[in-house]
Design a protein around this motif. Structure first.
Motif, PDB file in Angstrom:
ATOM      1  N   ASP A   1       1.139  -1.285   0.439  1.00  0.00           N
ATOM      2  CA  ASP A   1      -0.259  -0.177   0.023  1.00  0.00           C
ATOM      3  C   ASP A   1       0.461   1.062  -0.203  1.00  0.00           C
ATOM      4  O   ASP A   1       1.685   1.509   0.843  1.00  0.00           O
ATOM      5  CB  ASP A   1      -1.254   0.003   0.961  1.00  0.00           C
ATOM      6  CG  ASP A   1      -1.675   1.693   1.309  1.00  0.00           C
ATOM      7  OD1 ASP A   1      -1.422   2.098   1.049  1.00  0.00           O
ATOM      8  OD2 ASP A   1      -3.231   0.967   2.059  1.00  0.00           O
ATOM      9  N   PRO A   2       1.044   1.932  -1.345  1.00  0.00           N
ATOM     10  CA  PRO A   2       1.826   2.705  -1.968  1.00  0.00           C
ATOM     11  C   PRO A   2       2.045   4.598  -0.422  1.00  0.00           C
ATOM     12  O   PRO A   2       2.708   4.753   0.487  1.00  0.00           O
ATOM     13  CB  PRO A   2       2.115   3.384  -2.582  1.00  0.00           C
ATOM     14  CG  PRO A   2       0.659   3.067  -3.135  1.00  0.00           C
ATOM     15  CD  PRO A   2       0.026   1.714  -2.304  1.00  0.00           C
ATOM     16  N   VAL A   3       0.903   4.400  -0.032  1.00  0.00           N
ATOM     17  CA  VAL A   3      -0.012   5.153   0.812  1.00  0.00           C
ATOM     18  C   VAL A   3       0.317   4.878   2.241  1.00  0.00           C
ATOM     19  O   VAL A   3       1.266   6.392   3.047  1.00  0.00           O
ATOM     20  CB  VAL A   3      -1.282   5.489   0.945  1.00  0.00           C
ATOM     21  CG1 VAL A   3      -1.961   6.906   1.252  1.00  0.00           C
ATOM     22  CG2 VAL A   3      -1.491   6.409  -0.991  1.00  0.00           C
ATOM     23  N   ALA A   4       0.143   3.751   2.491  1.00  0.00           N
ATOM     24  CA  ALA A   4       0.097   3.543   4.073  1.00  0.00           C
ATOM     25  C   ALA A   4       1.607   3.284   4.455  1.00  0.00           C
ATOM     26  O   ALA A   4       1.939   3.483   5.317  1.00  0.00           O
ATOM     27  CB  ALA A   4      -0.830   2.571   4.504  1.00  0.00           C
ATOM     28  N   GLY A   5       2.356   3.083   3.631  1.00  0.00           N
ATOM     29  CA  GLY A   5       4.117   2.686   3.537  1.00  0.00           C
ATOM     30  C   GLY A   5       4.793   1.133   4.146  1.00  0.00           C
ATOM     31  O   GLY A   5       4.730   1.335   5.336  1.00  0.00           O
ATOM     32  N   VAL A   6       3.428  -0.013   3.931  1.00  0.00           N
ATOM     33  CA  VAL A   6       4.320  -0.825   3.974  1.00  0.00           C
ATOM     34  C   VAL A   6       3.342  -1.692   2.943  1.00  0.00           C
ATOM     35  O   VAL A   6       3.243  -1.803   1.492  1.00  0.00           O
ATOM     36  CB  VAL A   6       1.865  -1.243   5.178  1.00  0.00           C
ATOM     37  CG1 VAL A   6       1.186  -1.357   4.589  1.00  0.00           C
ATOM     38  CG2 VAL A   6       2.615  -2.742   5.672  1.00  0.00           C
TER      39      VAL A   6
END
Length: 184
Positions: free
Chosen positions: A41-46
């Motif tokens: 998930d590029p937004v959550a950084g995971v």
């Protein structure tokens, strides 16, 4: 992000999955007919990776098979692991690797693994943003989960023989279910 040489490497072996939030981690694995799904998930950084041997289904798990060998189990574990670390299902993106036909005399389980991974991700509504599957050589895979960067190396010679030997080794027999009850 730190240089490749200084990155902290975590190896994902057959039957495992790993989820990370550290930008300095690179996940790696060796694949023959096995498949690794890399999701983030590029937004959550995971992001994370799994490594499965067989496509499998709920029926295979119900019949007492070792769940860690099957894609259906490891795909769900990876997705749930990402969600627990703050990912949102609608933002997940995936890359799939592996699925080679490394032993000519065997059925093409690699192709079945890759097909399973594609179908599973499509059914779950997860975008496949990259793929390198098939062929007749194994691969060494490196995946940077937070950036989504992936790098692979074709395995030939001794490296390829080791990967094939690992995948053609019989899986350990499933442990019998303990139906006893202990009273205290």
């Amino acid at each position: 992000m730190i240089a490749d040489a200084a990155a902290r490497r975590l190896h994902v072996i057959q039957g495992e999955f790993k989820v990370v939030t550290d930008p300095d981690v690179v996940l790696s694995t060796i694949l023959g007919s096995c498949v690794a799904a890399c999701m983030r998930d590029p937004v959550a950084g995971v992001g994370g990776m799994n490594h499965f041997l067989l496509p499998g289904s709920a029926d295979a798990l119900a019949s007492g098979g070792d769940a860690t060998r099957y894609g259906v189990h490891l795909m769900e574990l990876l997705i749930n692991g990402l969600l627990k670390k703050g990912a949102r299902r609608d933002r997940l993106e995936a890359k799939i690797f592996g699925g080679a036909k490394t032993i000519a005399r065997f059925s093409n389980v690699g192709e079945q693994n890759a097909l399973f991974a594609r179908r599973f991700l499509q059914d779950e509504g997860i975008a496949i943003v990259g793929e390198s599957t098939g062929g007749d050589h194994g691969r060494k895979l490196e995946y940077w989960p937070l950036s989504g960067r992936a790098r692979q190396y074709a395995l030939t010679g001794v490296e390829a023989q080791k990967a094939v030997a690992q995948e053609s080794r019989p899986a350990p027999a499933p442990k019998p279910v303990d139906h006893s009850i202990e009273f205290f």
